[in-house]
Design a protein around this motif. Structure first.
Motif, short mmCIF file in Angstrom:
data_model
loop_
_atom_site.label_atom_id
_atom_site.label_comp_id
_atom_site.label_asym_id
_atom_site.label_seq_id
_atom_site.Cartn_x
_atom_site.Cartn_y
_atom_site.Cartn_z
N ALA A 175 50.08 41.12 51.58
CA ALA A 175 49.72 40.75 53.03
C ALA A 175 49.27 42.07 53.29
O ALA A 175 49.71 43.18 53.09
N SER A 176 48.04 42.39 54.43
CA SER A 176 47.56 43.51 54.80
C SER A 176 47.19 43.27 56.17
O SER A 176 46.82 42.43 56.76
N PRO A 194 62.42 27.05 52.54
CA PRO A 194 61.03 27.63 52.79
C PRO A 194 60.39 26.99 54.00
O PRO A 194 59.91 27.86 54.78
N PRO A 195 60.43 25.81 54.38
CA PRO A 195 59.86 25.40 55.65
C PRO A 195 60.57 26.01 56.81
O PRO A 195 59.85 26.04 57.99
N LEU A 227 53.98 33.20 53.93
CA LEU A 227 54.93 31.88 54.31
C LEU A 227 54.35 30.74 53.59
O LEU A 227 55.18 30.02 52.58
N GLY A 228 53.10 30.32 53.65
CA GLY A 228 52.47 29.30 53.05
C GLY A 228 52.29 29.31 51.60
O GLY A 228 52.90 28.30 50.81
N VAL A 261 54.74 28.29 45.94
CA VAL A 261 55.21 28.76 44.77
C VAL A 261 56.45 28.19 44.53
O VAL A 261 56.97 28.01 43.48
N LEU A 262 57.49 28.17 45.53
CA LEU A 262 58.79 27.73 45.07
C LEU A 262 58.95 26.56 45.46
O LEU A 262 59.95 25.83 44.80
#
Length: 145
Positions: A86-87, A122-123, A138-139, A144-145
């Motif tokens: 992320a940036s 994750p949620p 987050l998404g 991915v997981l």
């Protein structure tokens, strides 16, 4: 047409800070987050553990070092799976955050600087107060997981 992805403009000329962070994933699929301590930028928010990459230091080495310093755990560069980046422009600097997923380490993560840590599904990440640079990841983590 409206902008489908509104965000603050990226400002040129700011110093760039490179940070390596971890999505530590336990056997139950939960992710460890740490609370930024009082007195630090964005104190009280929950973040992925990690820290600044020193000049000339590879991001993977920086993350292994930071996890040992912050959480008292040991892992190896070969255990880090690049997950995304992320940036984000903050006031006074621009942060580039490199996120690695890690499923293998030794030791029990404990906030060695007094910071709180907790495991979340994750949620649940979406309901946490997290720094703006962490939020775009987050998404991706959930997918991915």
């Amino acid at each position: 047409m409206t902008d489908p992805c509104p965000s603050p403009p990226v400002r040129a000329g700011l110093p760039i800070v490179l940070v390596s962070a971890a999505a530590l994933v336990d056997r139950d699929g939960r992710i460890l987050v740490a609370q930024r301590p009082a007195g630090k930028h964005l104190a009280g928010t929950w973040e992925f553990p990690g820290g600044k990459v020193e000049p000339g230091e590879p991001p993977e080495s920086a993350l292994v070092r930071e996890l040992q310093e912050e959480l008292g755990i040991d892992t190896h560069e070969s255990c880090l799976a690049p997950c995304g980046f992320a940036s984000h422009s903050y006031e006074g600097f621009h942060l580039v955050l490199l996120l690695f997923a890690i499923r293998k380490w030794t030791g029990t993560p404990v906030g060695r600087d007094g910071q709180a840590v907790k495991w979340v599904r994750p949620p649940e990440l979406f309901s946490l107060d997290m720094p703006p640079a962490d939020r775009p990841l987050l998404g991706l983590i959930q997918a991915v997981l």
